[in-house]
Design a protein around this motif. Structure first.
Motif, PDB file in Angstrom:
ATOM      1  N   VAL A 110       1.029  -1.164  -0.199  1.00 36.86           N
ATOM      2  CA  VAL A 110       0.177  -0.065  -0.034  1.00 36.86           C
ATOM      3  C   VAL A 110       1.024   1.118   0.003  1.00 36.86           C
ATOM      4  O   VAL A 110       1.910   1.365   0.756  1.00 36.86           O
ATOM      5  N   CYS A 111       0.480   2.304  -0.940  1.00 38.82           N
ATOM      6  CA  CYS A 111       1.675   3.297  -0.933  1.00 38.82           C
ATOM      7  C   CYS A 111       1.512   4.404   0.281  1.00 38.82           C
ATOM      8  O   CYS A 111       0.358   4.135   1.150  1.00 38.82           O
ATOM      9  N   SER A 112       2.465   5.328   0.378  1.00 37.60           N
ATOM     10  CA  SER A 112       2.341   6.060   1.696  1.00 37.60           C
ATOM     11  C   SER A 112       0.969   6.881   1.899  1.00 37.60           C
ATOM     12  O   SER A 112       0.455   7.349   2.810  1.00 37.60           O
ATOM     13  N   TYR A 113       0.433   7.562   0.525  1.00 33.83           N
ATOM     14  CA  TYR A 113      -0.594   8.393   0.757  1.00 33.83           C
ATOM     15  C   TYR A 113      -1.778   7.485   1.284  1.00 33.83           C
ATOM     16  O   TYR A 113      -2.759   7.925   1.757  1.00 33.83           O
ATOM     17  N   CYS A 114      -2.181   6.273   0.578  1.00 29.33           N
ATOM     18  CA  CYS A 114      -3.213   5.748   0.892  1.00 29.33           C
ATOM     19  C   CYS A 114      -3.032   5.088   2.140  1.00 29.33           C
ATOM     20  O   CYS A 114      -4.055   4.779   2.772  1.00 29.33           O
ATOM     21  N   SER A 115      -2.008   4.670   2.783  1.00 33.20           N
ATOM     22  CA  SER A 115      -1.585   4.385   4.164  1.00 33.20           C
ATOM     23  C   SER A 115      -2.175   5.425   4.885  1.00 33.20           C
ATOM     24  O   SER A 115      -2.646   5.083   6.143  1.00 33.20           O
ATOM     25  N   GLU A 166       6.675   6.959  -6.138  1.00 32.37           N
ATOM     26  CA  GLU A 166       7.246   6.379  -5.256  1.00 32.37           C
ATOM     27  C   GLU A 166       6.963   4.732  -5.950  1.00 32.37           C
ATOM     28  O   GLU A 166       7.569   3.835  -5.361  1.00 32.37           O
ATOM     29  N   LYS A 167       5.995   4.691  -6.764  1.00 37.89           N
ATOM     30  CA  LYS A 167       5.817   3.300  -7.264  1.00 37.89           C
ATOM     31  C   LYS A 167       6.605   3.109  -8.367  1.00 37.89           C
ATOM     32  O   LYS A 167       6.645   1.737  -8.849  1.00 37.89           O
ATOM     33  N   PHE A 168       7.503   3.858  -8.879  1.00 32.89           N
ATOM     34  CA  PHE A 168       8.537   3.737  -9.968  1.00 32.89           C
ATOM     35  C   PHE A 168       9.998   3.911  -9.534  1.00 32.89           C
ATOM     36  O   PHE A 168      10.672   4.272 -10.151  1.00 32.89           O
ATOM     37  N   GLY A 202       2.320  -1.515  -6.981  1.00 32.62           N
ATOM     38  CA  GLY A 202       2.683  -0.853  -5.867  1.00 32.62           C
ATOM     39  C   GLY A 202       1.613  -0.328  -4.692  1.00 32.62           C
ATOM     40  O   GLY A 202       1.999   0.055  -3.733  1.00 32.62           O
ATOM     41  N   CYS A 203       0.337  -0.544  -5.249  1.00 33.58           N
ATOM     42  CA  CYS A 203      -0.599  -0.067  -4.143  1.00 33.58           C
ATOM     43  C   CYS A 203      -1.852  -0.898  -4.300  1.00 33.58           C
ATOM     44  O   CYS A 203      -2.713  -0.648  -5.415  1.00 33.58           O
ATOM     45  N   VAL A 204      -2.264  -1.789  -3.449  1.00 35.08           N
ATOM     46  CA  VAL A 204      -3.632  -2.398  -3.447  1.00 35.08           C
ATOM     47  C   VAL A 204      -4.654  -1.575  -3.541  1.00 35.08           C
ATOM     48  O   VAL A 204      -5.919  -1.881  -4.354  1.00 35.08           O
ATOM     49  N   VAL A 205      -4.959  -0.363  -2.814  1.00 35.29           N
ATOM     50  CA  VAL A 205      -5.916   0.322  -2.650  1.00 35.29           C
ATOM     51  C   VAL A 205      -6.199   0.991  -4.132  1.00 35.29           C
ATOM     52  O   VAL A 205      -7.210   1.099  -4.536  1.00 35.29           O
ATOM     53  N   GLU A 206      -5.189   1.401  -5.020  1.00 36.47           N
ATOM     54  CA  GLU A 206      -5.330   1.812  -6.224  1.00 36.47           C
ATOM     55  C   GLU A 206      -5.766   0.830  -7.136  1.00 36.47           C
ATOM     56  O   GLU A 206      -6.211   1.272  -8.001  1.00 36.47           O
ATOM     57  N   ASP A 207      -5.260  -0.367  -6.978  1.00 36.99           N
ATOM     58  CA  ASP A 207      -5.412  -1.461  -7.902  1.00 36.99           C
ATOM     59  C   ASP A 207      -7.143  -1.785  -7.677  1.00 36.99           C
ATOM     60  O   ASP A 207      -7.787  -1.748  -8.628  1.00 36.99           O
TER      61      ASP A 207
HETATM   62 ZN   LIG Z   1      -1.951   4.275  -2.980  1.00 37.13          ZN
END
Ligand SMILES: [Zn+2]
Length: 332
Positions: free
Chosen positions: A77-82, A97-99, A129-134
């Motif tokens: 999970v990325c830092s913003y979604c966390s 951050e995902k790249f 990089g992020c399940v929330v965005e997936d």
């Molecule tokens: Zn995210």
């Protein structure tokens, strides 16, 4: 035959004296969200204004819980979604951050093949990089723009039709007090009064979750990650937590709704199917009949779960049975 991978839920919950969705504060008055609503009275349609909780508010709560469930399953999970800030990968800064700081870019004279490749790379990188965005989708608004549609859809929570005219909004008077002993600030009022508009209704909302689309590219349909099953499980578990905790909406600290889930219907299907809206009193029967018709017409598998039927006494009974069925099916 396909796999059961589409979950649809119809939920009714009673909420007395709630402030789940406030829209504005004007002076010392905080107003509840309200929406126009068509009802039939004496055979004639009529518009009434009723308290409502936006789909955005429910989606926010769901995604916060999704971030937690994903992390508890050791998923990224990325830092913003966390942090519960669902800006998503809206621009280069938020996607970087995902790249590892280097978001793929188009060259000056990019041709169609390069455009397709770069769009696919950007979507794949963000999904990995992020399940929330997936699950929750995003819109990367740079060159090239990349859009991923949310794998879940949620309605507004609205009062059920048969009782819409009984839904109420009332301002409640509250007071904040200044200190009365010790040092006092010059000019400070002894107390400040304010009003919070609180709603009371039996609300209904619909929630759909397309498990087949998780971890899969919106553009090519290719599977982008290895841990698809775990990601799907996180998505269902977040929904379970949301209903079980009643942890959605605003102002819960002093306006936690008095009441709870009174009806719940869930379906699992191979292809998209939405339960009949729970604003209607016959939504359970109607859903069951529609599902039987779909099964007969398309020769597909489908499962139906209803709180209050076949040993499912609580919302947790229904949701546990849904997860069990998905495990048996191999979907999660
Ligand atoms: Zn995210």
């Amino acid at each position: 035959m396909g796999v059961l991978s589409f979950l649809s839920l119809g939920v009714r919950f009673e909420a007395n004296v709630e402030a789940l969705n406030m829209v504005e504060v004007s002076g010392n008055y905080a107003r509840h969200r309200r929406v126009p609503y068509i009802i039939t009275e004496g055979g004639k349609p009529k518009v009434v204004y009723v308290p409502a909780v936006s789909g955005e508010s429910l989606a926010h709560a769901y995604q916060e819980l999704l971030a937690e469930e994903a992390k508890s399953l050791n998923l990224p999970v990325c830092s913003y979604c966390s942090a519960g800030e669902f800006l998503k990968s809206m621009d280069e800064e938020h996607a970087s951050e995902k790249f590892g700081g280097k978001v793929p870019k188009l060259s000056q004279r990019a041709k169609k093949e390069e455009l397709i490749r770069v769009v696919n790379e950007i979507e794949a990188g963000i999904v990995r990089g992020c399940v929330v965005e997936d699950v929750g989708g995003f819109l990367y608004a740079e060159k090239p723009p990349v859009k991923r549609t949310s794998r879940f859809a949620v309605s507004y929570a609205l009062p059920i039709k048969s009782m819409a005219t009984y839904a109420t909004l009332e301002p409640q008077l509250h007071a904040r007090h200044a200190r009365t002993t010790g040092e006092r600030r010059e000019g400070a009022a002894e107390q400040m009064i304010y009003y919070v508009e609180s709603g009371t209704a039996i609300y209904a909302f619909t929630f759909n979750l397309d498990l087949a689309g998780i971890g899969v590219s919106s553009y090519s349909g290719a599977q982008l990650v290895e841990d698809v099953g775990k990601r799907r499980l996180a998505a269902v578990r977040a929904l379970y937590r949301m209903l079980s905790s009643q942890g959605f909406g605003a102002k819960l600290s002093r306006f936690f709704p008095v009441g709870g889930i009174v009806s719940l219907v869930a379906t699992l299907t191979e292809r998209p199917f939405t339960v009949t809206s729970p604003i209607y009193d016959d939504f359970a029967t109607s859903t069951r009949q529609r599902l039987e018709r779909v099964k007969a017409t398309f020769g597909e598998k489908a499962l139906y779960f209803e709180m209050g039927a076949e040993g499912y006494r609580t919302p947790e009974d229904v949701l546990s049975a849904v997860i069990e069925a998905l495990k048996q099916e191999g979907t999660v």
